[in-house]
Motif scaffolding. Structure first.
Motif, mmCIF file in Angstrom:
data_model
loop_
_atom_site.group_PDB
_atom_site.id
_atom_site.type_symbol
_atom_site.label_atom_id
_atom_site.label_comp_id
_atom_site.label_asym_id
_atom_site.label_seq_id
_atom_site.Cartn_x
_atom_site.Cartn_y
_atom_site.Cartn_z
ATOM 1 N N ALA A 86 0.635 -1.173 -0.077
ATOM 2 C CA ALA A 86 0.148 -0.102 0.081
ATOM 3 C C ALA A 86 0.869 1.128 0.098
ATOM 4 O O ALA A 86 1.949 1.258 0.393
ATOM 5 N N HIS A 87 0.312 2.179 -0.515
ATOM 6 C CA HIS A 87 0.871 3.436 -0.501
ATOM 7 C C HIS A 87 1.012 4.127 0.931
ATOM 8 O O HIS A 87 1.852 4.738 1.454
ATOM 9 N N HIS A 88 -0.202 3.860 1.656
ATOM 10 C CA HIS A 88 -0.222 4.610 2.988
ATOM 11 C C HIS A 88 -0.878 3.449 3.730
ATOM 12 O O HIS A 88 -1.696 2.371 3.486
ATOM 13 N N VAL A 89 -0.688 3.438 5.213
ATOM 14 C CA VAL A 89 -1.155 2.749 6.098
ATOM 15 C C VAL A 89 -1.825 3.367 7.125
ATOM 16 O O VAL A 89 -1.680 4.594 7.451
ATOM 17 N N LEU A 90 -3.354 3.059 7.113
ATOM 18 C CA LEU A 90 -4.067 3.643 8.621
ATOM 19 C C LEU A 90 -3.756 2.750 9.782
ATOM 20 O O LEU A 90 -4.351 1.731 9.658
ATOM 21 N N PHE A 91 -3.022 3.176 10.610
ATOM 22 C CA PHE A 91 -2.709 2.193 11.778
ATOM 23 C C PHE A 91 -3.726 2.610 12.910
ATOM 24 O O PHE A 91 -4.120 4.063 13.220
ATOM 25 N N CYS A 92 -4.524 1.671 13.507
ATOM 26 C CA CYS A 92 -5.487 1.992 14.468
ATOM 27 C C CYS A 92 -5.574 0.553 15.451
ATOM 28 O O CYS A 92 -5.585 -0.374 14.830
ATOM 29 N N ASP A 93 -5.819 0.819 16.687
ATOM 30 C CA ASP A 93 -6.568 -0.276 17.423
ATOM 31 C C ASP A 93 -7.743 -0.930 16.645
ATOM 32 O O ASP A 93 -8.485 0.039 16.414
ATOM 33 N N PHE A 94 -7.816 -2.142 16.778
ATOM 34 C CA PHE A 94 -8.982 -2.781 16.079
ATOM 35 C C PHE A 94 -10.351 -2.495 16.509
ATOM 36 O O PHE A 94 -11.249 -2.333 16.062
ATOM 37 N N ASP A 95 -10.223 -2.361 17.986
ATOM 38 C CA ASP A 95 -11.698 -2.179 18.901
ATOM 39 C C ASP A 95 -12.040 -0.588 18.019
ATOM 40 O O ASP A 95 -13.329 -0.294 17.991
ATOM 41 N N ARG A 96 -11.243 0.196 17.989
ATOM 42 C CA ARG A 96 -11.473 1.675 17.462
ATOM 43 C C ARG A 96 -11.799 1.621 16.483
ATOM 44 O O ARG A 96 -12.772 2.444 15.745
ATOM 45 N N ALA A 97 -11.290 1.007 15.299
ATOM 46 C CA ALA A 97 -11.585 0.852 13.882
ATOM 47 C C ALA A 97 -13.076 0.351 13.670
ATOM 48 O O ALA A 97 -14.004 0.672 13.016
ATOM 49 N N LEU A 98 -13.615 -0.768 14.550
ATOM 50 C CA LEU A 98 -14.752 -1.383 14.608
ATOM 51 C C LEU A 98 -15.918 -0.231 14.996
ATOM 52 O O LEU A 98 -16.668 -0.004 14.300
ATOM 53 N N HIS A 99 -15.433 0.400 16.039
ATOM 54 C CA HIS A 99 -16.281 1.281 16.522
ATOM 55 C C HIS A 99 -16.457 2.603 15.488
ATOM 56 O O HIS A 99 -17.513 3.235 15.054
ATOM 57 N N TRP A 100 -15.333 3.120 15.011
ATOM 58 C CA TRP A 100 -15.230 4.156 13.907
ATOM 59 C C TRP A 100 -16.315 3.856 12.870
ATOM 60 O O TRP A 100 -17.201 4.677 12.482
ATOM 61 N N VAL A 101 -16.226 2.714 12.211
ATOM 62 C CA VAL A 101 -16.771 2.448 11.042
ATOM 63 C C VAL A 101 -18.303 2.277 11.128
ATOM 64 O O VAL A 101 -19.326 2.361 10.463
ATOM 65 N N GLU A 102 -18.739 1.675 12.404
ATOM 66 C CA GLU A 102 -19.991 1.557 13.008
ATOM 67 C C GLU A 102 -20.976 2.691 13.076
ATOM 68 O O GLU A 102 -22.008 2.997 12.613
ATOM 69 N N TYR A 103 -20.143 3.740 13.828
ATOM 70 C CA TYR A 103 -20.889 4.968 14.079
ATOM 71 C C TYR A 103 -20.460 6.261 13.488
ATOM 72 O O TYR A 103 -21.417 7.396 13.288
ATOM 73 N N HIS A 104 -19.280 6.320 12.570
ATOM 74 C CA HIS A 104 -19.076 7.380 11.780
ATOM 75 C C HIS A 104 -18.182 7.106 10.616
ATOM 76 O O HIS A 104 -17.099 7.248 10.133
ATOM 77 N N PRO A 105 -19.199 6.156 9.716
ATOM 78 C CA PRO A 105 -18.403 5.616 8.658
ATOM 79 C C PRO A 105 -18.082 6.627 7.570
ATOM 80 O O PRO A 105 -16.936 6.304 6.964
#
Length: 262
Positions: A86-105
């Motif tokens: 990949a050109h870039h990586v978005l690094f994030c704790d997985f629980d935060r990623a799950l919350h983020w995409v569920e509530y602020h996709p």
């Protein structure tokens, strides 16, 4: 894949409490990220990651490093991310990623595009999102953010641990910033800033609001709601002791770059 962004996460779920959420939202994550890699602990049971395996998410297992040595796992996740090409990586704790995409996709999809403007993007929180956390977390993380500002000259929220990282910035971190503690919250940014060779920015987000309650819906309900549940957390001295120790390590990590005070 010249402009692709891989989501690279660390994940620890020994009781399988995030399985149902992962099952609900993994497809939504895949609509944003062409590749997802998750560095999960050996203590996380197979049942907890079945939804990810079914969705062809790349899983790498390794022993848990614990809270204080989390930098080791973060480095491994970052390496796995750039190995996807990949050109870039978005690094994030997985629980935060799950919350983020569920509530602020929509916000997460936007962030995946915006991080391409920088080699390294500190993804922090709006005031509302920051204040959504328990007091023990807010109070100690505010100390870290204050010290970071003194050392870097930037008043950024660095303690949400989410970052946008270009391939060349990731390679520089992996080669030249050996920090294996949770102090990577500050050391990655300060290391790259010290080199003077990378474009570094910051974005405040709503989606990095308090996510831990997603694991415990029954306990939250039994407590009488999220505020009452957070009050119980803040009433536990052990939680304060943990948060203070995390803050100590992060402030210590910043100290190595104290010569950068402007």
């Amino acid at each position: 894949m010249s402009e692709s962004v891989t989501l690279a996460c660390v994940h620890h779920d020994p009781d399988g409490l995030l399985r149902s959420q992962a099952e609900r939202v993994v497809t939504a994550l895949q609509r944003i990220f062409p590749m997802i890699v998750v560095r999960t602990t050996n203590e996380t049971p197979d049942s907890a990651i079945e939804p990810l395996l079914a969705a062809s998410v790349t899983i790498h297992r390794a022993p848990s490093c614990g809270h204080l040595k989390l930098g080791r796992a973060r480095r491994e996740a970052l390496r796995l991310g750039i190995e996807t090409g990949a050109h870039h990586v978005l690094f994030c704790d997985f629980d935060r990623a799950l919350h983020w995409v569920e509530y602020h996709p929509a916000e997460l999809a936007s962030i995946a595009r915006l991080i391409l403007a920088y080699d390294f993007t500190v993804l922090g929180r709006t005031r509302r999102a920051f204040d959504s956390h328990p007091r023990a977390q807010c109070a100690t993380e505010a100390i870290v953010n204050h010290v970071f500002a003194q050392v870097s000259g930037q008043e950024w929220d660095v303690t949400a641990a989410a970052r946008g990282v270009s391939r060349r910035a990731a390679a520089a971190i992996l080669d030249g910033c050996p920090d294996e503690t949770i102090g990577t919250d500050v050391s990655w940014t300060l290391f790259l800033q010290r080199t003077g060779r990378f474009a570094i920015g910051a974005i405040e987000t709503e989606g990095l609001e308090y996510e831990t309650a997603d694991r415990f819906p029954k306990a939250v309900a039994a407590a009488g709601g999220i505020d009452a549940w957070k009050a119980r957390i803040d009433a536990d001295p052990r939680e304060w002791a943990l948060r203070l120790e995390i803050a100590r390590l992060e402030v210590e990590a910043a100290g190595a770059y104290a010569h950068m005070v402007q």
